[in-house]
Write an enzyme that holds these catalytic residues in place. Structure first.
Site, PDB file in Angstrom:
ATOM      1  N   ASP A  45       2.493  -8.075 -12.639  1.00  0.00           N
ATOM      2  CA  ASP A  45       3.004  -9.287 -13.291  1.00  0.00           C
ATOM      3  C   ASP A  45       2.910  -9.156 -14.819  1.00  0.00           C
ATOM      4  OD1 ASP A  45       3.431 -10.575 -10.768  1.00  0.00           O
ATOM      5  OD2 ASP A  45       1.266 -10.895 -10.661  1.00  0.00           O
TER       6      ASP A  45
ATOM      7  N   HIS B 238      -0.785 -14.166  -7.413  1.00  0.00           N
ATOM      8  CA  HIS B 238       0.315 -13.202  -7.339  1.00  0.00           C
ATOM      9  C   HIS B 238       1.335 -13.602  -6.273  1.00  0.00           C
ATOM     10  CE1 HIS B 238       2.557  -9.515  -7.603  1.00  0.00           C
ATOM     11  NE2 HIS B 238       2.379  -9.307  -6.313  1.00  0.00           N
TER      12      HIS B 238
HETATM   13  N1  LIG Z   1      -0.110  -6.476  -5.718  1.00  0.00           N
HETATM   14  C1  LIG Z   1       1.138  -6.211  -6.074  1.00  0.00           C
HETATM   15  O1  LIG Z   1       1.544  -6.469  -7.201  1.00  0.00           O
HETATM   16  C2  LIG Z   1       2.069  -5.516  -5.107  1.00  0.00           C
HETATM   17  C3  LIG Z   1       3.243  -4.925  -5.581  1.00  0.00           C
HETATM   18  C4  LIG Z   1       4.071  -4.276  -4.677  1.00  0.00           C
HETATM   19  C5  LIG Z   1       3.742  -4.233  -3.321  1.00  0.00           C
HETATM   20  N2  LIG Z   1       2.591  -4.820  -2.901  1.00  0.00           N
HETATM   21  C6  LIG Z   1       2.189  -4.765  -1.489  1.00  0.00           C
HETATM   22  O2  LIG Z   1       1.662  -3.474  -1.202  1.00  0.00           O
HETATM   23  C7  LIG Z   1       1.775  -3.205   0.201  1.00  0.00           C
HETATM   24  C8  LIG Z   1       2.344  -1.812   0.434  1.00  0.00           C
HETATM   25  O3  LIG Z   1       3.657  -1.724  -0.043  1.00  0.00           O
HETATM   26  P1  LIG Z   1       4.499  -0.357   0.146  1.00  0.00           P
HETATM   27  O4  LIG Z   1       5.828  -0.581  -0.471  1.00  0.00           O
HETATM   28  O5  LIG Z   1       3.692   0.814  -0.287  1.00  0.00           O
HETATM   29  O6  LIG Z   1       4.661  -0.325   1.753  1.00  0.00           O
HETATM   30  P2  LIG Z   1       4.947   0.948   2.662  1.00  0.00           P
HETATM   31  O7  LIG Z   1       5.299   0.413   4.020  1.00  0.00           O
HETATM   32  O8  LIG Z   1       5.894   1.858   1.995  1.00  0.00           O
HETATM   33  O9  LIG Z   1       3.533   1.688   2.712  1.00  0.00           O
HETATM   34  C9  LIG Z   1       2.426   1.119   3.306  1.00  0.00           C
HETATM   35  C10 LIG Z   1       1.554   2.227   3.852  1.00  0.00           C
HETATM   36  O10 LIG Z   1       0.416   1.629   4.449  1.00  0.00           O
HETATM   37  C11 LIG Z   1       0.104   2.389   5.592  1.00  0.00           C
HETATM   38  N3  LIG Z   1      -0.724   1.649   6.526  1.00  0.00           N
HETATM   39  C12 LIG Z   1      -0.387   0.709   7.423  1.00  0.00           C
HETATM   40  N4  LIG Z   1      -1.464   0.317   8.112  1.00  0.00           N
HETATM   41  C13 LIG Z   1      -2.520   1.006   7.629  1.00  0.00           C
HETATM   42  C14 LIG Z   1      -3.903   1.057   7.930  1.00  0.00           C
HETATM   43  N5  LIG Z   1      -4.425   0.289   8.884  1.00  0.00           N
HETATM   44  N6  LIG Z   1      -4.664   1.896   7.224  1.00  0.00           N
HETATM   45  C15 LIG Z   1      -4.142   2.677   6.253  1.00  0.00           C
HETATM   46  N7  LIG Z   1      -2.845   2.682   5.931  1.00  0.00           N
HETATM   47  C16 LIG Z   1      -2.050   1.863   6.613  1.00  0.00           C
HETATM   48  C17 LIG Z   1       1.463   2.754   6.190  1.00  0.00           C
HETATM   49  O11 LIG Z   1       1.344   3.852   7.100  1.00  0.00           O
HETATM   50  C18 LIG Z   1       2.240   3.096   4.941  1.00  0.00           C
HETATM   51  O12 LIG Z   1       2.139   4.462   4.622  1.00  0.00           O
HETATM   52  C19 LIG Z   1       2.638  -4.337   0.754  1.00  0.00           C
HETATM   53  O13 LIG Z   1       1.817  -5.292   1.363  1.00  0.00           O
HETATM   54  C20 LIG Z   1       3.303  -4.926  -0.484  1.00  0.00           C
HETATM   55  O14 LIG Z   1       3.683  -6.241  -0.319  1.00  0.00           O
HETATM   56  C21 LIG Z   1       1.756  -5.462  -3.764  1.00  0.00           C
HETATM   57  O1  LIG Z   2       7.381  -8.896  -4.216  1.00  0.00           O
HETATM   58  C1  LIG Z   2       6.751  -8.263  -3.368  1.00  0.00           C
HETATM   59  O2  LIG Z   2       6.782  -8.549  -2.172  1.00  0.00           O
HETATM   60  C2  LIG Z   2       5.921  -7.081  -3.805  1.00  0.00           C
HETATM   61  C3  LIG Z   2       5.039  -7.358  -4.966  1.00  0.00           C
HETATM   62  O3  LIG Z   2       4.166  -8.410  -4.739  1.00  0.00           O
HETATM   63  C4  LIG Z   2       5.785  -7.515  -6.253  1.00  0.00           C
HETATM   64  O4  LIG Z   2       5.461  -8.428  -7.029  1.00  0.00           O
HETATM   65  O5  LIG Z   2       6.682  -6.715  -6.527  1.00  0.00           O
END
Ligand SMILES: NC(=O)c1ccc[n+]([C@@H]2O[C@H](COP(=O)([O-])OP(=O)(O)OC[C@H]3O[C@@H](n4cnc5c(N)ncnc54)[C@H](O)[C@@H]3O)[C@@H](O)[C@H]2O)c1
Ligand SMILES: O=C(O)C[C@H](O)C(=O)O
Length: 356
Positions: free
Chosen positions: A193, A220
């Protein structure tokens, strides 16, 4: 004979996974651990990434392998971590990389870690809110945090998995249950953010985003993401139209990416960048650097809510200081009320998931 002995030692040093002795040891212990470099590497911190084979996990692993503060990098996932580990381990940087696959490898992945970064979990698709991820991601975060509580209770945790406004309270409850909760060591990552806010504000001001610092507080998700445009550095002012445009764009940054990716996930590359920026700040704090300040979603007394994102100073044991919000203008005070209302129910949802 001596020559053969030296050569064997060299092979062992250069590539631990080829060392027949190491192979024997791994077979006899029943481990499937991918140990890509048994020895060598630089002095520094031990970092684990849980969810390392995912859209965020992979670029995050690459960037952490480039971080000179990292000496050991553990890459854990339930799928594909051996391939990611083999790939990353060929980078000629100091950190030793080890891969861990599946639940029975979790404890090995976590033991001895200083910092644990958690991007494990499912991402959004168009039309979903972050809260729609709760049912799947809450259980994932619970299991992983139980592992942290057992194997590295003193580690700093950077929690990325959504919905952050609920997963951080879940993690706190898991740690409380195990008697290991230290609020200074649990940080929900809201850095993206701030990264977005810096970028969008710089575009409006026509300056380099690296010169801009926008505090983003609250949480967030949607209206809980509250940019404090009255506190932007360098000092500047915005028209009411600019304030509206910037606030809405910062709050919808995640949705903007989810819609552009059209079903192929959410922000991964900018998130990996933000996660590394934040993890690096945590490691610099652990090292004892002075004046390391970032925004994060943490256990807090800044408002009446038990968790809130605001500026924190990072030190040798995690959060050293949480800063108050500072003076807010009327626009921000209205935003704060909206943010607190939504945050209260997201926090309660996380807490009751563990307490139920
Ligand atoms: N905080 C933030 O600002 C922010 C920003 C972007 C995404 N996110 C969040 O981050 C998370 C991941 O996003 P992504 O795009 O990498 O998803 P993705 O699906 O590409 O990757 C997620 C990974 O987690 C793994 N996984 C699932 N269950 C698991 C477990 N029990 N133990 C270990 N690994 C496990 C999957 O195998 C996969 O490799 C989502 O929840 C998304 O919403 C948060
Ligand atoms: O928007 C989402 O679901 C992923 C993450 O929290 C973001 O802000 O990009």
């Amino acid at each position: 004979m001596q020559q053969n002995g030296d050569a064997n030692q060299r092979i062992a040093r250069i590539s631990g996974h080829l060392n027949p002795r190491n192979l024997q040891m791994e077979e006899s212990s029943g481990l499937q651990q991918v140990n890509c470099r048994a020895k060598g590497g630089s002095a520094g911190f031990r970092v684990a990434i849980l969810g390392a084979a995912g859209g965020i996990g992979q670029p995050l692993a690459m960037l952490m392998k480039m971080n000179p503060l990292v000496s050991v990098l553990h890459l854990y996932d339930v799928v594909n971590s051996p391939g990611v580990t083999a790939d990353i381990s060929h980078m000629d940087t100091g950190a030793v990389v080890r891969g861990f696959l599946g639940q029975n490898q979790l404890e090995n992945a976590l033991t001895g870690m200083d910092l644990v970064i958690i991007p494990a979990g499912v991402p959004r698709k168009p039309g979903m809110t972050r809260d729609d991820l709760f049912n799947i991601n809450a259980g994932i975060v619970k299991t992983l945090c139980e592992g942290v509580a057992k194997c590295c209770p003193k580690a700093i945790v950077n929690l990325i998995s959504n919905p952050v406004n609920s997963t951080v309270p879940i993690a706190a409850e898991v740690f409380k249950k195990s008697g290991t909760f230290d609020p200074k060591r649990l940080l929900g990552v809201t850095m993206l953010d701030v990264v977005r806010a810096n970028t969008f504000v710089a575009e409006v001001l026509g300056i380099d985003p690296r010169e801009v610092d926008v505090p983003v507080v609250g949480g967030h998700a949607g209206v809980t993401i509250l940019p404090l445009l009255s506190q932007v550095k360098p000092p500047c002012s915005f028209t009411p139209e600019e304030t509206d445009y910037l606030t809405v764009r910062i709050q919808n940054g995640g949705t903007e990416v989810v819609e552009a990716k059209a079903g192929a996930g959410s922000a991964t590359l900018s998130m990996a960048y933000a996660a590394v920026k934040f993890a690096d700040a945590c490691l610099r704090g652990l090292r004892g650097d002075a004046g390391v300040v970032q925004c994060a979603f943490v256990a807090s007394q800044v408002t009446e809510l038990p968790f809130f994102a605001s500026k924190v100073r990072l030190g040798r044991t995690g959060i050293a200081e949480i800063y108050p919000l500072g003076p807010l203008n009327a626009y921000e005070r209205i935003g704060l009320d909206k943010a607190k209302k939504e945050l209260a129910s997201s926090i309660e949802k996380g807490v009751s998931f563990i307490k139920k």
